[in-house]
Design an enzyme around this catalytic site. Structure first.
Site, PDB file in Angstrom:
ATOM      1  N   THR A 138     -20.435  -1.681   0.166  1.00 22.87           N
ATOM      2  CA  THR A 138     -21.564  -0.828  -0.265  1.00 22.87           C
ATOM      3  C   THR A 138     -22.729  -1.731  -0.656  1.00 22.87           C
ATOM      4  O   THR A 138     -22.515  -2.861  -1.108  1.00 22.87           O
ATOM      5  CB  THR A 138     -21.104   0.024  -1.473  1.00 22.87           C
ATOM      6  OG1 THR A 138     -20.201   1.013  -1.000  1.00 22.87           O
ATOM      7  CG2 THR A 138     -22.257   0.693  -2.194  1.00 22.87           C
TER       8      THR A 138
ATOM      9  N   ARG B  16     -16.589  14.156   1.946  1.00 18.49           N
ATOM     10  CA  ARG B  16     -16.418  13.451   0.673  1.00 18.49           C
ATOM     11  C   ARG B  16     -17.719  12.747   0.290  1.00 18.49           C
ATOM     12  O   ARG B  16     -18.339  12.076   1.114  1.00 18.49           O
ATOM     13  CB  ARG B  16     -15.290  12.442   0.792  1.00 18.49           C
ATOM     14  CG  ARG B  16     -14.999  11.641  -0.494  1.00 18.49           C
ATOM     15  CD  ARG B  16     -15.685  10.307  -0.503  1.00 18.49           C
ATOM     16  NE  ARG B  16     -15.236   9.450  -1.617  1.00 18.49           N
ATOM     17  CZ  ARG B  16     -15.815   8.303  -1.957  1.00 18.49           C
ATOM     18  NH1 ARG B  16     -16.851   7.875  -1.275  1.00 18.49           N
ATOM     19  NH2 ARG B  16     -15.362   7.591  -2.956  1.00 18.49           N
TER      20      ARG B  16
ATOM     21  N   GLY C  26     -17.721   0.030  -5.991  1.00 17.01           N
ATOM     22  CA  GLY C  26     -16.304  -0.061  -6.318  1.00 17.01           C
ATOM     23  C   GLY C  26     -15.639   1.287  -6.152  1.00 17.01           C
ATOM     24  O   GLY C  26     -16.031   2.086  -5.296  1.00 17.01           O
TER      25      GLY C  26
ATOM     26  N   GLY D  18     -19.107  10.048  -2.712  1.00 12.90           N
ATOM     27  CA  GLY D  18     -18.649   9.198  -3.808  1.00 12.90           C
ATOM     28  C   GLY D  18     -19.672   9.120  -4.930  1.00 12.90           C
ATOM     29  O   GLY D  18     -20.505  10.011  -5.120  1.00 12.90           O
TER      30      GLY D  18
HETATM   31  N1  ASP Z   1     -18.463   3.263  -4.488  1.00  9.06           N
HETATM   32  C1  ASP Z   1     -18.386   3.527  -3.078  1.00  9.06           C
HETATM   33  C2  ASP Z   1     -17.837   4.916  -2.845  1.00  9.06           C
HETATM   34  O1  ASP Z   1     -16.889   5.288  -3.513  1.00  9.06           O
HETATM   35  C3  ASP Z   1     -17.558   2.532  -2.336  1.00  9.06           C
HETATM   36  C4  ASP Z   1     -17.820   1.090  -2.663  1.00  9.06           C
HETATM   37  O2  ASP Z   1     -18.680   0.773  -3.471  1.00  9.06           O
HETATM   38  O3  ASP Z   1     -17.124   0.241  -2.097  1.00  9.06           O
HETATM   39  O4  ASP Z   1     -18.318   5.605  -1.986  1.00  9.06           O
END
Ligand code: ASP
Length: 293
Positions: A163, A191, A214, A193
């Protein structure tokens, strides 16, 4: 008073394979340079974070735009947000299919001011009105994203990583944050996030600007970015505020995350993950790192 402009960029919390170390560091450096060029020319923190994140969306190394993580049926659906700390206006988009420049669409949502958050295929109606078109089906899908999906479907493991985000302070002392992602590999269609959610993955106010990365479902449970901003507003340094809020996240959820933070006077990169590529430019202080020093 003239503040010193600063920008910090991240390329995602997670684990980066050794053969990719140099590439991910070079990418975040290039993005920080792009954002800094905007600030150096007198541009706003908002324009700087969008410029930085756009560079990483077009870089297939990261999980945003080209190279985004795939849904379990192999599609790209991207999420992004951009927030202006001075006005606390946010523009966000979620689960938009075949969108390679999610941060640009989020910025258009912010600028239009009618709504804060548009989701799903219907967001294309607004996008078209603002000159943003879907890419050809499949053209954001990289071999690496396909391999990652196969690996996650075969054996559930680390699903996130890559990300991208940026936080900046401009010469007038205004703050802004932006985050863009394909989410997690193998996610269900639809979905969304933490990344585009105000106060979870992205936040900016008068005290601090934060971009998180994360475990998205964990970040949502503790409103991570907002928790950090509250601590900074109460007098904590960005590094101390981030460390305390990440400790809360770990205690409450057992999850892992990382953040970049900028305040009126300081910046910080803090993560619980093995790696989180970051680059920053603040006056003469410029650097990049893969993990905490
Ligand atoms: N936080 C991001 C999500 O859950 C994924 C990531 O940061 O790796 O979509």
């Amino acid at each position: 008073m003239t503040e010193r402009p600063a920008i910090v960029v991240h390329g995602g919390a997670g684990m980066v394979a050794p053969e990719r170390h140099a590439r991910v560091r070079a990418g975040v450096r290039a993005a920080a340079e792009a954002g800094h060029a905007v600030l150096a020319a007198g541009g706003s923190a908002l324009d700087a974070v969008v410029a930085a994140v756009r560079v990483l969306e077009d870089d297939p190394t990261y999980n945003a735009g080209t190279g985004a993580a795939l849904t379990r049926d192999g599609q790209v659906q991207t999420d992004a947000a951009v927030m202006d700390g001075t006005t606390q206006r946010i523009g966000a988009v979620g689960a938009v299919p075949n969108l390679g420049c999610a941060v640009q669409l989020a910025r258009a949502v912010l600028d239009a001011g009618e709504h804060a958050f548009l989701v799903g295929p219907m967001a294309w109606e607004f996008a078209a009105e603002h000159g943003i078109r879907p890419v050809l089906d499949g053209s954001l899908v990289t071999d690496r994203a396909r391999a990652r999906l196969r690996a996650v479907l075969a054996e559930p493991g680390e699903k996130g990583g890559g990300t991208v985000g940026a936080v900046a302070r401009d010469a007038r002392g205004h703050l802004a944050a932006a985050t863009s992602t394909g989410g997690v590999a193998g996610k269900r269609s639809g979905r969304v996030g933490d990344s585009p959610i105000a106060g979870a993955g992205t936040w900016a106010d008068g005290a601090a600007a934060i971009s998180a990365t994360g475990d998205g479902e964990a970040i949502l449970r503790v409103a991570l970015a907002h928790a950090i901003a509250i601590r900074v507003a109460a007098g904590a340094s960005p590094a101390a505020a981030a460390a305390a809020s990440l400790a809360d996240l770990a205690r409450v959820t057992g999850g892992t995350a990382g953040v970049i933070v900028v305040s009126a006077t300081a910046l910080a990169t803090v993560h619980l993950s093995a790696h989180m590529p970051c680059a920053w430019i603040s006056g003469a202080d410029r650097g990049d790192q893969l993990a905490a020093p």
